[in-house]
Design an enzyme around this catalytic site. Structure first.
Site, PDB file in Angstrom:
ATOM      1  N   SER A  20       2.180  66.350   4.386  1.00 32.57           N
ATOM      2  CA  SER A  20       1.660  65.415   3.880  1.00 32.57           C
ATOM      3  C   SER A  20       2.063  65.228   2.352  1.00 32.57           C
ATOM      4  O   SER A  20       2.245  66.276   1.775  1.00 32.57           O
ATOM      5  CB  SER A  20       0.026  65.508   4.007  1.00 32.57           C
ATOM      6  OG  SER A  20      -0.424  66.757   3.437  1.00 32.57           O
ATOM      7  N   CYS A  62       5.835  60.695  11.465  1.00 34.45           N
ATOM      8  CA  CYS A  62       5.880  60.334  10.123  1.00 34.45           C
ATOM      9  C   CYS A  62       6.808  58.962  10.095  1.00 34.45           C
ATOM     10  O   CYS A  62       6.927  58.159   9.270  1.00 34.45           O
ATOM     11  CB  CYS A  62       6.673  61.302   9.033  1.00 34.45           C
ATOM     12  SG  CYS A  62       8.219  61.466   9.525  1.00 34.45           S
TER      13      CYS A  62
END
Ligand code: NAD
Length: 499
Positions: free
Chosen positions: A226, A281
């Site tokens: 992240s 992602c």
């Protein structure tokens, strides 16, 4: 209960810290194993072993190193089903998707069979009178990779295949959510002929990560996860003098032009938005139809497709399009964001919030959600949701549509669906995003190209795998050489020029 330790010096070893984390089956909520969380001292022991092993490995000629990758590829094929089913059990993604996770990593191992070519330097004969000049690429020494839960096979392989083929030894700190597959990969590398200590897996959490970042022997760190942690790892790792590349979160937009084939666009959106429960992602999480008519027609095509999506455990085979999300906390966060979207005025045209699956009441399932009429100021637009939620933001024209991904803080991937070459070309040229698809919703570059996002999706320079991967895990030395016969008499006091 299985206790997963570490893989150090060519074998599995038990953790010594007394600290563990639970590993879950996200479809059932049951704890399937415990994973050891390493202390700083355990990490340092692994680094000392890796440092010793690297000396011999770097001296092994590149072709022999490449042969280990060759064998590794065949072992991955041999164990594909075993790897994929373990991956599904700990991640929750469907079995075919789990195989894709392994295959996308395997392709990097295949690329690394060509490492001898990637490691070649350059040579200039006669760069000056009697002078030759050449460069060589040398491994850095001990390097590390810190990887996320969402691709427990592919992303570790992005990192360790390149680093090891280049002659480094490697410390892998995988996600504590699904450590089994990384451990199996290390065993396969060993079976493929890798000497003991060249690849080590140290399981752990923040303590192990901080130990990597502060370790004076580790020369480079590749991170994926992240954005908040990516930035932290980048800042702390570079402050201790390391080479660091960190890849973070994303909010990938897909523009749909009025001339696009809307059936194709709708299929692409559903696959790219909801595959792997949106936990990619490179997932498309924002659809930007251009013009109200395009938007109306697109929504009409999306609703039945989203409503028809089949959600369930990977064990249900072909009957499932996507599985559970990784943890109950992830599910609660996703549902919280969906609620915020409703409160802030977006139109929830498919509502998956109450999804329940009989027999899997403790699984982390979230039904598919589709928002229309979202706007830039809403949390569902600003934040990475990382769940099965697709958000439609309508734009009046191409320039307005283009400005959305341009102004967003993330810059990982994007796509445009159009039949117009000029528009596609303009989009690819102007967009400030690392990976672009033209009528391709998930433009993940292949192993021999490189993968990396821009803006707050990537910190540091150089991308992952492909030629950039080799640049990241090696350094260049340039030698200028002259033999005594070429030396003129007397000292030279001016800066040498070759003119
Ligand atoms: P995460 O940031 O929670 O974890 C990634 C790694 O960092 C793990 O190994 C974890 O143990 C470690 N970590 C977690 N918290 C830490 C802390 N406080 N201090 C030090 N280390 C810590 O990410 P995740 O939830 O595993 O993965 C999902 C995220 O990864 C998403 O944001 C996704 O977009 C991103 N991702 C990006 C890419 C890319 O290439 N850009 C690829 C895949 C995933």
């Amino acid at each position: 209960m299985e206790e997963i330790g570490h893989f150090i010096n060519g074998q599995r070893v038990a953790g010594k810290s007394g600290r563990t984390a639970d590993v879950f089956n996200p479809a059932t909520g049951e704890v399937t194993a415990k994973v050891a969380l390493a202390t700083t001292a355990e990490l340092q022991e692994a680094v000392a072993i890796a440092e010793k092993a690297q000396v011999g490995w770097a001296k092994t000629n590149p072709q022999r190193r490449a042969r280990v990758m060759m064998k590794f590829v065949s072992l991955l094929h041999r164990d594909m089903d075993k790897l994929a089913s373990k991956l599904s059990a700990e991640h929750g993604k469907t079995f075919p998707d789990a195989k894709g996770d392994v295959i996308r990593g395997l392709e990097v191992a295949e690329f690394c069979i060509g490492a001898p070519h990637m490691m070649k330097g350059e040579f200039t004969e006669g760069a000056g009178p009697g002078i030759d000049m050449y460069s060589m690429r040398q491994p850095l020494g001990v390097v590390a990779g810190i990887t996320p839960f969402n691709f427990p096979a592919m992303i570790p392989m992005w990192k360790f295949c390149v680093a090891i083929a280049a002659g480094n030894s490697f410390i892998l700190k995988p996600s504590e959510r699904n450590p089994s597959v990384p451990m199996m990969l290390a065993e396969l590398m060993q079976e493929a002929g890798l000497p003991d200590g060249v690849l080590n897996v140290v399981n752990g959490d923040k303590e192990a990560v901080d130990a990597i970042l502060d370790d004076p022997i580790i020369q480079a760190v590749g991170f994926v996860g992240s954005t908040a942690i990516a930035e932290y790892v980048y800042t702390r790792g570079t402050a201790s003098g390391k080479r660091v590349q960190c890849f973070g979160g994303a909010k990938n937009h897909m523009l749909i032009m009025p001339d696009a084939d809307l059936d194709q666009a709708a299929d692409a959106l559903v696959g790219a938005g909801f595959g792997a429960a949106g936990e990619r992602c490179m997932a498309i999480s924002v659809a930007v139809p251009v013009g109200q008519e395009t938007a109306d027609r697109l929504i009409e095509k999306l609703i039945p497709r989203v409503e028809a999506l089949k959600v369930g455990p990977y064990t249900a085979g072909d009957d499932v399009d996507f599985g559970p999300v990784i943890t109950p906390q992830a599910r609660d966060r996703i549902l919280g964001l969906v609620n915020s979207g409703v409160e802030q005025g977006a139109k929830l045209v498919v509502d998956g919030r109450d999804f329940k699956l009989q027999g899997y009441e403790n699984g982390n399932f979230v039904g598919p959600c589709l928002f229309d009429n979202a706007t830039k100021d809403m949390d569902i637009y600003k934040e990475e949701i990382f769940g099965p939620v697709l958000t439609v933001v309508r734009a009046e024209n191409y320039e307005e549509a283009l400005s959305l991904p341009m102004d967003h803080e993330y810059g990982n991937g994007t796509a445009i669906f159009t039949r117009d070459g000029d528009t596609a070309r303009d989009f690819a040229s102007r967009i400030n995003i690392g990976m672009v698809g033209i009528n391709v919703p998930i433009p993940v570059p292949l192993a021999y190209h490189t993968f990396g996002g821009w803006k707050r999706s990537g910190f540091g320079d150089l991308n992952q795998h492909g030629p950039d991967g080799f640049k990241f895990y090696t350094r260049t030395k340039t030698v200028t050489s002259r033999w005594p016969s070429g030396v003129k008499e007397g000292a030279e006091f001016s800066i040498p020029t070759m003119g």
